[in-house]
Write a protein that holds these residues in place. Structure first.
Motif, PDB file in Angstrom:
ATOM      1  N   SER A   1      -2.389   7.556  -8.230  1.00 22.34           N
ATOM      2  CA  SER A   1      -3.813   7.716  -7.943  1.00 22.34           C
ATOM      3  C   SER A   1      -4.105   7.761  -6.446  1.00 22.34           C
ATOM      4  CB  SER A   1      -4.608   6.561  -8.572  1.00 22.34           C
ATOM      5  OG  SER A   1      -4.325   5.337  -7.908  1.00 22.34           O
ATOM      6  N   ARG A   2      -3.064   7.568  -5.604  1.00 20.80           N
ATOM      7  CA  ARG A   2      -3.295   7.452  -4.158  1.00 20.80           C
ATOM      8  C   ARG A   2      -3.163   8.761  -3.399  1.00 20.80           C
ATOM      9  NH1 ARG A   2       0.441   2.052  -3.360  1.00 20.80           N
ATOM     10  NH2 ARG A   2      -0.529   0.843  -5.029  1.00 20.80           N
ATOM     11  N   GLY A   3      -2.857   9.849  -4.085  1.00 17.52           N
ATOM     12  CA  GLY A   3      -2.726  11.114  -3.367  1.00 17.52           C
ATOM     13  C   GLY A   3      -1.635  11.971  -3.961  1.00 17.52           C
ATOM     14  N   THR A   4      -1.081  12.871  -3.157  1.00 13.42           N
ATOM     15  CA  THR A   4      -0.037  13.785  -3.618  1.00 13.42           C
ATOM     16  C   THR A   4       1.212  13.001  -3.991  1.00 13.42           C
ATOM     17  OG1 THR A   4      -0.875  15.490  -2.127  1.00 13.42           O
ATOM     18  CG2 THR A   4       1.350  15.793  -3.021  1.00 13.42           C
ATOM     19  N   PRO A   5       1.707  13.148  -5.227  1.00 12.59           N
ATOM     20  CA  PRO A   5       2.872  12.363  -5.642  1.00 12.59           C
ATOM     21  C   PRO A   5       4.141  12.799  -4.927  1.00 12.59           C
ATOM     22  CG  PRO A   5       2.285  13.955  -7.335  1.00 12.59           C
ATOM     23  CD  PRO A   5       1.199  13.997  -6.300  1.00 12.59           C
ATOM     24  N   GLU A   6       5.016  11.828  -4.711  1.00 12.57           N
ATOM     25  CA  GLU A   6       6.308  12.063  -4.076  1.00 12.57           C
ATOM     26  C   GLU A   6       7.421  11.807  -5.096  1.00 12.57           C
ATOM     27  OE1 GLU A   6       6.545  10.867   0.208  1.00 12.57           O
ATOM     28  OE2 GLU A   6       4.670   9.825  -0.267  1.00 12.57           O
ATOM     29  N   PRO A   7       8.697  12.061  -4.713  1.00 11.78           N
ATOM     30  CA  PRO A   7       9.777  12.067  -5.705  1.00 11.78           C
ATOM     31  C   PRO A   7       9.917  10.813  -6.559  1.00 11.78           C
ATOM     32  CG  PRO A   7      10.532  13.140  -3.730  1.00 11.78           C
ATOM     33  CD  PRO A   7       9.164  12.600  -3.417  1.00 11.78           C
ATOM     34  N   TYR A   8       9.900   9.611  -5.967  1.00 11.10           N
ATOM     35  CA  TYR A   8      10.094   8.417  -6.787  1.00 11.10           C
ATOM     36  C   TYR A   8       8.941   8.231  -7.767  1.00 11.10           C
ATOM     37  CZ  TYR A   8      13.863   7.142  -3.560  1.00 11.10           C
ATOM     38  OH  TYR A   8      15.014   7.147  -2.826  1.00 11.10           O
ATOM     39  N   GLN A   9       7.734   8.582  -7.345  1.00 10.43           N
ATOM     40  CA  GLN A   9       6.592   8.467  -8.242  1.00 10.43           C
ATOM     41  C   GLN A   9       6.732   9.422  -9.430  1.00 10.43           C
ATOM     42  OE1 GLN A   9       2.865   8.660  -5.792  1.00 10.43           O
ATOM     43  NE2 GLN A   9       4.343   8.449  -4.127  1.00 10.43           N
ATOM     44  N   LEU A  10       7.179  10.650  -9.163  1.00 15.33           N
ATOM     45  CA  LEU A  10       7.349  11.624 -10.239  1.00 15.33           C
ATOM     46  C   LEU A  10       8.463  11.200 -11.196  1.00 15.33           C
ATOM     47  CD1 LEU A  10       6.933  14.948  -8.239  1.00 15.33           C
ATOM     48  CD2 LEU A  10       5.356  14.006  -9.945  1.00 15.33           C
ATOM     49  N   GLN A  11       9.566  10.681 -10.649  1.00 19.69           N
ATOM     50  CA  GLN A  11      10.638  10.195 -11.521  1.00 19.69           C
ATOM     51  C   GLN A  11      10.164   9.021 -12.379  1.00 19.69           C
ATOM     52  OE1 GLN A  11      14.739   9.980  -9.764  1.00 19.69           O
ATOM     53  NE2 GLN A  11      13.681  10.584  -7.900  1.00 19.69           N
ATOM     54  N   ALA A  12       9.340   8.154 -11.773  1.00 20.29           N
ATOM     55  CA  ALA A  12       8.799   7.024 -12.528  1.00 20.29           C
ATOM     56  C   ALA A  12       7.856   7.520 -13.618  1.00 20.29           C
ATOM     57  CB  ALA A  12       8.077   6.061 -11.590  1.00 20.29           C
TER      58      ALA A  12
ATOM     59  N   GLY B   1       0.780  -1.220   0.000  1.00 17.08           N
ATOM     60  CA  GLY B   1       0.000   0.000   0.000  1.00 17.08           C
ATOM     61  C   GLY B   1       0.814   1.273   0.000  1.00 17.08           C
ATOM     62  N   ASP B   2       2.152   1.171   0.042  1.00 15.12           N
ATOM     63  CA  ASP B   2       3.002   2.366   0.091  1.00 15.12           C
ATOM     64  C   ASP B   2       3.278   2.860  -1.331  1.00 15.12           C
ATOM     65  OD1 ASP B   2       5.644   3.919   0.179  1.00 15.12           O
ATOM     66  OD2 ASP B   2       5.193   3.681   2.304  1.00 15.12           O
ATOM     67  N   ALA B   3       2.816   4.073  -1.623  1.00 12.17           N
ATOM     68  CA  ALA B   3       2.923   4.595  -2.986  1.00 12.17           C
ATOM     69  C   ALA B   3       4.366   4.853  -3.402  1.00 12.17           C
ATOM     70  CB  ALA B   3       2.107   5.882  -3.115  1.00 12.17           C
ATOM     71  N   GLU B   4       5.226   5.295  -2.470  1.00 15.11           N
ATOM     72  CA  GLU B   4       6.617   5.562  -2.850  1.00 15.11           C
ATOM     73  C   GLU B   4       7.389   4.276  -3.082  1.00 15.11           C
ATOM     74  OE1 GLU B   4       9.116   8.944  -3.103  1.00 15.11           O
ATOM     75  OE2 GLU B   4       7.482   8.173  -4.342  1.00 15.11           O
ATOM     76  N   VAL B   5       7.055   3.213  -2.360  1.00 17.12           N
ATOM     77  CA  VAL B   5       7.681   1.916  -2.637  1.00 17.12           C
ATOM     78  C   VAL B   5       7.324   1.483  -4.054  1.00 17.12           C
ATOM     79  CG1 VAL B   5       7.736  -0.524  -2.008  1.00 17.12           C
ATOM     80  CG2 VAL B   5       7.751   1.223  -0.216  1.00 17.12           C
ATOM     81  N   ALA B   6       6.040   1.603  -4.396  1.00 17.89           N
ATOM     82  CA  ALA B   6       5.607   1.259  -5.757  1.00 17.89           C
ATOM     83  C   ALA B   6       6.270   2.166  -6.778  1.00 17.89           C
ATOM     84  CB  ALA B   6       4.087   1.363  -5.860  1.00 17.89           C
ATOM     85  N   GLY B   7       6.417   3.456  -6.431  1.00 16.00           N
ATOM     86  CA  GLY B   7       7.056   4.395  -7.349  1.00 16.00           C
ATOM     87  C   GLY B   7       8.498   4.046  -7.616  1.00 16.00           C
TER      88      GLY B   7
END
Length: 412
Positions: free
Chosen positions: A283-294, A227-233
């Motif tokens: 889709s889970r909320g405010t994007p963080e750095p790894y998600q944006l890089q991905a 469920g951790d968005a940055e791990v997925a990112g």
């Protein structure tokens, strides 16, 4: 037993076994030695005798016996010291059996958190993670980072001692501490991946064993924390980036820039998986750095050709990323995106400001980007000089070769 399959099984089980043994008995450094001996015993015995019905329990049993031997030997050497009184042998423990399978995943995650303890420097965190969780030998880690094995041995030994001295309990950190430490875990995996994908020095452009290990460990963390968005990112970023690796070099090992790569050689399965991961994470909320890089990597990978790359979208994503991180490399990549979207002069204007950032002043990538943008603008003399400057600062032989070739081409 097939040798390759057996090696994969042992590598998968190593952190689970080490985690189980440390959870029950403590003594992280000694337990790590005991587990390595158990893995060696398995590598010698299983090909002839067959894999046990429960290989994890077999390894834990052997490691626990060896740990008992090691601790008894240590006690014999230190029996006159006061600290001996506080030591407890595994045979005397009344805790639940270490071979209970329900804690295997948690144990591995706890090990990752231990190896990324904030008291350790990033190089020590990386080395200890690769050794204890990745299952790489000290010699393999030393080769990967181009240092003598003795140097890496000292680094890992010091890291183990610091973890021991910290008195860190063998459990997952809680609350804010967990969030902070998870950030360190992801950062270490990110550094391992980057060193493998774009080696900072040496004869090879990339080291596949490091990128593969980083992806394997990121998959593990994602499986444990789905469920951790940055791990997925982070996992998405690794997959989307590594997807291009087959096309990054020519038959002679020379670097091929992304714009000139054969996109048919990119790993379509990695791209599909990475896009799905980052789409779900965003889709889970405010994007963080790894998600944006991905997300940036996904835009590159989904473009049918280099000319069809959506540079305005990439520029906007970098601008979001710059709001979250004062990272000079992000700013440098943003300058490239601006140049591709609005013209080389716009990018060169941003580079002028970046040239005053001490964190980039000696980096070959600043000069390489300037060379590329000058070439785009038609200033071939300036580009040639910048390419040579970049080549003189680069530590990787393939990068030096590529930059010298670009400079030589502009002389023609």
């Amino acid at each position: 037993m097939d040798g390759f399959a057996g090696e994969d099984l042992l590598r998968e089980l190593a952190p689970q076994v080490l985690g189980a043994v440390v959870r029950r008995y403590g003594h992280f450094a000694t337990a790590e030695d005991a587990v390595q001996e158990a893995l060696l015993a398995a590598a010698l015995q299983w090909p002839e005798q067959g894999v046990p019905d429960d290989p994890r329990a077999w390894l834990i049993t052997v490691a626990a016996r060896r740990l008992t031997d090691l601790l008894r030997a240590e006690q014999a050497r230190r029996r006159r010291e006061d600290t001996v009184a506080s030591w407890t042998l595994p045979a005397d423990w009344l805790a639940p059996g270490a071979d209970q399978p329900d804690a295997a995943s948690d144990d591995t995650l706890i090990l990752l958190f231990m190896c990324c303890h904030p008291s350790l420097t990033p190089p020590s965190q990386i080395a200890l993670t690769l050794r204890a969780v990745g299952g790489l030998t000290t010699a393999e880690i030393a080769r990967a980072f181009l240092v003598p094995e003795a140097t890496m041995t000292r680094r890992i030994t010091r890291a183990k001692q610091r973890v021991k001295d910290s008195g860190l309990p063998f459990r997952l950190p809680r609350g804010p501490e967990r969030a902070q430490r998870l950030g360190a875990v992801l950062h270490v995996l990110y550094l391992i991946f980057n060193e493998g994908y774009a080696s900072t020095s040496g004869p090879d452009l990339h080291r596949a064993e490091l990128t593969s290990e980083a992806i394997r460990l990121a998959r593990l963390v994602h499986r444990l924390l789905p469920g951790d968005a940055e791990v997925a990112g982070l996992l998405a970023l690794m997959l989307l980036t590594d997807a291009r690796r087959p096309a990054r070099t020519g038959p002679d090992g020379a670097l091929i820039p992304m714009a000139e790569q054969d996109r048919g050689r990119w790993n379509a399965a990695f791209i599909a998986e990475g896009v799905e991961l980052v789409t779900g994470a965003l889709s889970r909320g405010t994007p963080e750095p790894y998600q944006l890089q991905a997300a940036i990597a996904a835009v590159h990978d989904e473009a049918p050709t280099a000319e069809e790359t959506d540079w305005p979208q990439i520029t906007a994503l970098y601008e979001l990323l710059m709001r979250l991180s004062d990272n000079p490399m992000v700013a440098l990549n943003h300058a490239v995106a601006v140049a591709m979207a609005r013209g080389p002069e716009a990018g060169l204007g941003l580079l002028e400001r970046l040239g005053h950032d001490d964190r980039l002043a000696g980096d070959h990538r600043l000069h390489a980007v300037r060379a590329h943008l000058l070439e785009m603008s038609g200033d071939h003399a300036g580009a040639r000089h910048a390419y040579e400057e970049a080549a003189g600062r680069a530590m990787s032989f393939p990068q030096q070769r590529y930059l010298h070739a670009r400079a030589a081409r502009l002389k023609e």
